[in-house]
Write an enzyme that holds these catalytic residues in place. Sequence first.
Site, mmCIF file in Angstrom:
data_model
loop_
_atom_site.group_PDB
_atom_site.id
_atom_site.type_symbol
_atom_site.label_atom_id
_atom_site.label_comp_id
_atom_site.label_asym_id
_atom_site.label_seq_id
_atom_site.Cartn_x
_atom_site.Cartn_y
_atom_site.Cartn_z
ATOM 1 N N CYS A 250 -2.798 2.262 -2.917
ATOM 2 C CA CYS A 250 -2.990 0.892 -3.411
ATOM 3 C C CYS A 250 -4.419 0.692 -3.927
ATOM 4 C CB CYS A 250 -2.614 -0.113 -2.323
ATOM 5 S SG CYS A 250 -2.390 -1.784 -2.948
ATOM 6 N N GLU B 273 2.012 4.098 4.615
ATOM 7 C CA GLU B 273 1.706 3.796 6.028
ATOM 8 C C GLU B 273 2.498 2.593 6.540
ATOM 9 O OE1 GLU B 273 -0.034 2.829 3.536
ATOM 10 O OE2 GLU B 273 -1.182 1.017 3.946
ATOM 11 N N HIS C 294 2.853 1.591 -0.286
ATOM 12 C CA HIS C 294 2.146 1.870 0.977
ATOM 13 C C HIS C 294 2.974 2.775 1.893
ATOM 14 C CE1 HIS C 294 -1.259 -1.016 0.801
ATOM 15 N NE2 HIS C 294 -0.485 -1.638 -0.059
#
Lengths: 232, 83
Positions: free
Chosen positions: A86, A205, A203
Amino acid sequence: MKIAIIQFGGTNCDLDVLHVLKDVLGLDAETVWYKQEDLTGFDGVVVPGGFSYGDYLRAGAIAARTPIMDSVKKLAAEGKPVLGICNGFQVLTEARLLEGALTTNEYPKFRCHWTNLRVEAVDTPFTSKFKKGELIRMPIAHMEGKFYAEEKTLAELDEKEQVVFRYVDGNGKVMDSANPNGSLENIAGIVNTSRNILGLMPHPERASESILGSDDGLRVFESMADYITENF
Amino acid sequence: MQYQATVTIEQKAGMLDPEGTTAKRALGHLGYEVSSVKTAKLYEIVLEAESADIAQQKVDEMCQKLIANPIVHNYTIELKELN
């Protein structure tokens, strides 16, 4: 093996990445404040998401010009993996470690939702645990995520198979309707020509535990860890 | 000498300018029909330099290295001498 997670003023996804690397995968990882300019002893780097320096000038512009980025460049030149997520992707393009630029979404709003992605390249340190053409889910959260590059650059990215992820519909097709930000050719993530630097807007994560709705993103970090174990 | 450089950063031709497009539409709501609206960013940089040429060159370097992103932006520099 030790992985550095770079923190700039305004970074806010650093602890999420640390949680995935340490708690979910049991790896050795630590956050590194940008003023620490030495990355000796680290085998990989994650530049996490957030709003470094308030997106002043352009998203990622200030962070890309901090001295720690010279150390990131050195580490990358040794073939070690660098992952930009990002705002981290924006930083890597601003630092010219990756081609192109991330510009304001075609519909100029902050967009935060799940996306379907197609894995386009599996011969990278970040995608060895995926199958080519596999359909996966990861969320996006950004306002400047429209990937832009000149035609010549786009052609080179295609030719050298540097596009790693594209936004697709539920059937795995590249469609305008599945493109959340107007990215050219639905590009969601690319690598450099040496393939050891990946930048992506979604993302991983936030999609690394099934309780969150998807653990597809975990394989990005697992692939990276495998690559480090095998090579360094 | 002291100089003031006014740097204007614009999107390159063909780049979308969603803010400009939105402003154009809103102007239409107010009854102003205009052909186009483009937004730009303006920086005023005051610096010391031995000559106008050197000042111009320095500001150009600043634009290349930080103020603009040459992939997506064009920029112009207007220089004036300050008293």
